[in-house]
Enzyme design. Structure first.
Site, PDB file in Angstrom:
ATOM      1  N   CYS A 113      -9.082  42.219 -47.101  1.00  0.00           N
ATOM      2  CA  CYS A 113      -8.950  42.087 -45.647  1.00  0.00           C
ATOM      3  C   CYS A 113      -8.572  40.653 -45.275  1.00  0.00           C
ATOM      4  O   CYS A 113      -7.662  40.420 -44.474  1.00  0.00           O
ATOM      5  CB  CYS A 113     -10.261  42.504 -44.985  1.00  0.00           C
ATOM      6  SG  CYS A 113     -10.195  42.577 -43.191  1.00  0.00           S
ATOM      7  N   CYS A 114      -9.251  39.662 -45.891  1.00  0.00           N
ATOM      8  CA  CYS A 114      -8.920  38.261 -45.616  1.00  0.00           C
ATOM      9  C   CYS A 114      -7.501  37.935 -46.090  1.00  0.00           C
ATOM     10  O   CYS A 114      -6.803  37.142 -45.455  1.00  0.00           O
ATOM     11  CB  CYS A 114      -9.907  37.323 -46.312  1.00  0.00           C
ATOM     12  SG  CYS A 114     -11.456  37.085 -45.429  1.00  0.00           S
ATOM     13  N   CYS A 196     -14.741  36.013 -38.061  1.00  0.00           N
ATOM     14  CA  CYS A 196     -14.509  37.294 -37.398  1.00  0.00           C
ATOM     15  C   CYS A 196     -15.848  37.934 -37.003  1.00  0.00           C
ATOM     16  O   CYS A 196     -16.872  37.730 -37.662  1.00  0.00           O
ATOM     17  CB  CYS A 196     -13.778  38.244 -38.341  1.00  0.00           C
ATOM     18  SG  CYS A 196     -12.135  37.684 -38.811  1.00  0.00           S
ATOM     19  N   CYS A 199     -17.728  39.905 -39.764  1.00  0.00           N
ATOM     20  CA  CYS A 199     -18.236  39.213 -40.954  1.00  0.00           C
ATOM     21  C   CYS A 199     -19.043  37.967 -40.623  1.00  0.00           C
ATOM     22  O   CYS A 199     -19.201  37.085 -41.467  1.00  0.00           O
ATOM     23  CB  CYS A 199     -17.071  38.829 -41.858  1.00  0.00           C
ATOM     24  SG  CYS A 199     -16.063  40.220 -42.337  1.00  0.00           S
ATOM     25  N   CYS A 222     -12.846  32.397 -47.144  1.00  0.00           N
ATOM     26  CA  CYS A 222     -11.869  33.448 -46.866  1.00  0.00           C
ATOM     27  C   CYS A 222     -10.675  33.380 -47.813  1.00  0.00           C
ATOM     28  O   CYS A 222      -9.848  34.287 -47.821  1.00  0.00           O
ATOM     29  CB  CYS A 222     -11.409  33.390 -45.419  1.00  0.00           C
ATOM     30  SG  CYS A 222     -10.908  31.777 -44.877  1.00  0.00           S
TER      31      CYS A 222
HETATM   32  S1  SF4 Z   1     -13.440  37.495 -42.113  1.00  0.00           S
HETATM   33 FE1  SF4 Z   1     -13.871  39.715 -42.324  1.00  0.00          FE
HETATM   34  S2  SF4 Z   1     -12.746  40.799 -40.714  1.00  0.00           S
HETATM   35 FE2  SF4 Z   1     -11.970  38.683 -40.855  1.00  0.00          FE
HETATM   36  S3  SF4 Z   1     -10.189  38.858 -42.148  1.00  0.00           S
HETATM   37 FE3  SF4 Z   1     -11.898  38.321 -43.505  1.00  0.00          FE
HETATM   38  S4  SF4 Z   1     -12.835  40.269 -44.202  1.00  0.00           S
HETATM   39 FE4  SF4 Z   1     -11.412  40.710 -42.466  1.00  0.00          FE
END
Ligand code: SF4
Length: 246
Positions: A113-114, A196, A199, A222
């Site tokens: 996701c990151c 975010c 998270c 991240c």
């Molecule tokens: S901090 Fe969490 S929601 Fe944001 S990009 Fe990374 S995994 Fe995705």
């Protein structure tokens, strides 16, 4: 510039954050920009930069999952400092990400996701720059402990400038109070580190400042400030794929 780096690095270790920023602006002009998530450290750098010159570039990786307080702070920064924040988005909308990778990817695979929402967009943004400025501090995480004030970022193949690498959290907050710098109100609600919504949680008494990030995972970065490990040798890859540990 890469050739002159060792000599610049030596000098930079004696520079104040303001001197480091001055060097960055005069060396790279319009081809350097500050990356900001609008945490306390990032706000210090924006304020310092505003005292050095009227125009300077700031971009943010807008994952589209930021807190309302963060979006509100971005608007306040634009008004107070008279700058336009460059918003950098993922190639995928949150809906497209869900269709392609499944629901709540941050719970299943936060690294993926990151990568989609931060690392890949940063790589695209840095393609238009020669250098980038960050607000990382050495005492934040183990992977930041060796950060130099000026360094070669081998992950993104750009010069990376970390003006407050040697600062402590106390120095950051002393600057904010002295100069009445605006900051994210979540900091006053036990969120020392803000990312975010999915998270980030408030920390409990006695917890590390970054304990509220990716809580429940071993992850604490991240991926923007972490150098990728070298690929495993073919032998290791074969052994891993057959799970044949002795
Ligand atoms: S901090 Fe969490 S929601 Fe944001 S990009 Fe990374 S995994 Fe995705």
């Amino acid at each position: 510039m890469k050739d002159q780096l060792p000599e610049v690095q030596l000098r930079a270790e004696r520079w104040s954050p303001e001197e480091t920023l001055k060097w960055a602006f005069s060396t790279f002009q319009g081809e350097v920009a500050m990356a900001s998530g609008f945490g306390a450290e990032g706000m210090v750098l924006i304020d310092m930069a505003s005292r050095l010159q009227r125009d300077f570039r700031v971009f943010t990786l807008d994952t589209e999952f930021l807190f309302p307080e963060t979006y509100d702070l971005i608007d306040r920064v634009e008004r107070r400092y008279g700058i336009k924040i460059e918003r950098v988005y993922s190639a995928l909308t949150p809906e497209e990400q869900e269709q392609q990778f499944g629901a709540e990817l941050w719970k299943q695979n936060p690294d993926q996701c990151c990568k989609l929402r931060k690392v890949d967009p940063l790589r695209t943004k840095l393609a238009e720059l020669r250098a980038w400025i960050t607000a990382i501090r050495r005492d934040q995480t183990s992977s930041r402990a060796t950060a130099r004030k000026v360094e070669w970022d081998s992950k993104f193949q750009r010069i990376k400038i970390n003006p407050i690498a040697a600062w402590t959290a106390e120095m950051v907050w002393a600057y904010i109070r002295k100069h009445k710098v605006p900051y994210n109100p979540l900091h006053d609600r036990n969120y020392p580190s803000i990312g975010c919504t999915h998270c980030t949680r408030a920390i409990r008494p006695g917890e590390d400042a970054r304990a509220g990030r990716w809580s429940g995972f071993s992850k604490n970065e991240c991926g923007l400030h972490v150098v990728d490990p070298p690929p495993a040798s073919p032998l290791v890859q074969i052994r891993t794929s057959f799970n044949c540990e002795p």
